[in-house]
Every structure is written in structure tokens, then in C-alpha cells.
Enzyme design. Structure first.
Site, PDB file in Angstrom:
ATOM      1  N   ASP A   2      -0.267  -4.423  -5.685  1.00 16.76           N
ATOM      2  CA  ASP A   2       0.256  -4.287  -7.037  1.00 16.76           C
ATOM      3  C   ASP A   2      -0.820  -3.778  -7.987  1.00 16.76           C
ATOM      4  OD1 ASP A   2       2.188  -4.383  -8.959  1.00 16.76           O
ATOM      5  OD2 ASP A   2       2.016  -6.529  -9.332  1.00 16.76           O
ATOM      6  N   HIS A  19      -0.317   5.602  -7.518  1.00 19.20           N
ATOM      7  CA  HIS A  19       0.170   5.388  -6.151  1.00 19.20           C
ATOM      8  C   HIS A  19      -0.680   6.177  -5.147  1.00 19.20           C
ATOM      9  CE1 HIS A  19       3.393   3.063  -7.707  1.00 19.20           C
ATOM     10  NE2 HIS A  19       4.063   4.076  -8.218  1.00 19.20           N
ATOM     11  N   LEU A 113      -5.929  -2.754  15.885  1.00 20.47           N
ATOM     12  CA  LEU A 113      -5.238  -3.363  14.743  1.00 20.47           C
ATOM     13  C   LEU A 113      -3.738  -3.064  14.776  1.00 20.47           C
ATOM     14  CD1 LEU A 113      -5.341  -4.602  11.776  1.00 20.47           C
ATOM     15  CD2 LEU A 113      -5.613  -2.239  11.002  1.00 20.47           C
TER      16      LEU A 113
END
Ligand code: IPE
Ligand code: MG
Length: 232
Positions: A2, A19, A113
Site C-alpha cells: 500500500d 504503481h 522461492l
């Protein structure tokens, strides 16, 4: 993740610039996880409620999502990352859905990962889907109501093959879960930071891990019990 919009506004830039900067922060976070041997990183990229944003922002986010996926997927594959997506996604363009499927297939055999991206995801949606599936199995007699335990419910929820998250990080100063992994976060340590997501780098990640290391995980037990079993 956020704070992208505020990061852009502070610089007099359009929200989408925030973004884009957020994508860079994702790259850095993935690198930290790979370096530290963290097994799973789940990113909340787009919630089921984010469709309520202005049409233009949603469109630009979809474009950014598509281009980032196409640009990054080879490198992720070469670095042993296994990509997975959770969320509804039926409202995405066919092209984006295809790219998501292709990225999952391309990286499915990787052992490094596990990078989970939650898109068009909501914790309530996830639990509701699980209930729907269980109800179907009850209706056709494959499950009897007495068999419905937390373990059974868990087996119907996204990411049931992975451990529950140890650490939750929310950037951008809000102190809420915002319909994220509601089922999974029952015993997760919750870390909130004022840092805006595009500013979240290795140092901030390290700080959250250091904080996590100070936490005693009791899972309902007393600290004496935990200390005893740790000493054993
Ligand atoms: C990113 O941050 C979250 C996404 C849905 C991509 P925001 O866009 O919510 O940033 P703020 O809260 O306006 O700063
Ligand atoms: Mg926000």
C-alpha cells in the site's frame, strides 16, 4: 503493498507512476527473499474490491500487470522462482489469463522461492468458494457434515499445500487486513509500517524481519510452555 498513490502524489506524478515504482519494490523484495532463503512470499497485488477504483486506474493497473509479468517471467524462471496466482480472475482479459497460466506452467518445476501473487483476491471470496465446494460434496454424499473440521476447511482454501504465513507486512500506514488472507492469518505476526510501498527496500524488509525475531510464537500456549519446549 500500500502507498503507491501517495508516493506518486508527493512527487506531483500520476498515480500510475507510483504503481510502476511499486513494481521495482516487488523486484527488491523478491531479491531479499531469494537471498535469505525465505520459502514463500505472497503479494497482495489487486483485491476483489480494487475493481471499485476509477476505470482508468484499473485499466492501467491491468496493463502494468501484463507487461511486468511478461518482462519478469524469464528471469524469475532462471532464478528458480515458482510463480503462483490466487484469486478469482474471471473478469481479467483472456490475454492476461493466458499469461498467468503460462507463467505458472513455465515456473512450476522450480524449487526456489514460491512467489504467490494474489490478484482479484479477497479472503471472504476464498472462504466462500471453499464453502461452496464443501456444500457440493455434502450434497452428493462425498462429505458428511460431521467430517467438516478446521483441517477439512483448510484443505479447500487457497494455498492449502503451503504453511500459513509467519509474517504479514502492511506498508502505507494503515492498520488493517483489508480482506487479505483471512483464514491464513489466524496466528501470523502482523507488522505495520508507515513506509510507502515504493520506498520499501532491503533495509525496511530487514527491519520487519528483526521485529519478527523478537516475537514469541505461543499459538495459544503459555510462555513457560513455549520456553520449556524450546529448551528441550
Ligand atoms: C497500491 O497502493 C495498492 C494497489 C491496489 C495496487 P495504493 O494505490 O492503494 O496507494 P495509496 O493508498 O493511494 O497511496
Ligand atoms: Mg491504498
Amino acid at each position: 503493498m500500500d502507498g503507491n498513490g501517495r508516493w506518486a502524489r508527493k512527487r506531483g506524478l500520476p498515480r500510475i507512476a507510483g504503481h510502476s515504482a511499486g513494481v521495482e519494490a516487488v523486484r527488491r523484495a523478491v531479491e531479499v527473499c531469494a537471498r535469505k532463503g525465505i520459502e514463500v512470499l505472497t503479494l497482495f497485488a489487486f483485491s476483489s474490491e480494487n475493481w471499485r477504483r476509477p476505470k482508468q486506474e484499473v485499466g492501467l493497473l491491468m496493463e502494468l500487470f501484463m507487461t511486468s509479468l511478461q518482462q519478469e517471467v524469464q528471469e524469475l524462471r532462471d532464478n528458480g522462482v515458482r510463480l503462483r496466482f490466487i484469486g478469482d480472475r474471471h473478469a481479467f482479459s483472456a490475454q492476461l489469463q493466458d499469461s498467468i497460466d503460462a507463467a505458472q506452467r513455465l515456473t512450476a518445476a522450480n524449487q526456489g522461492l514460491t512467489l504467490v501473487v494474489a490478484v482479484d483476491y479477497g479472503g471472504r471470496w476464498d472462504i466462500t468458494e471453499a464453502i461452496r465446494k464443501i456444500a457440493r460434496h455434502v450434497a452428493c454424499g462425498d462429505v458428511v457434515p460431521e467430517e467438516i473440521t478446521p483441517e477439512l476447511v483448510r484443505s479447500y482454501i487457497s494455498l492449502n499445500d503451503l504453511p500459513d504465513p509467519d509474517l504479514f507486512i502492511r506498508t502505507g500506514g494503515e492498520r488493517r487486513i483489508s480482506n487479505y488472507l483471512l483464514w491464513h492469518l489466524a496466528y501470523t505476526e502482523l507488522y505495520f509500517t508507515e513506509c510507502l510501498w515504493p520506498d520499501f527496500g532491503p533495509q525496511q524488509f530487514e527491519a520487519s524481519l528483526a521485529w519478527f525475531c523478537t516475537r514469541q510464537r505461543r499459538f495459544g500456549q503459555t510462555s513457560e510452555q513455549v520456553e520449556q519446549s524450546e529448551g528441550a
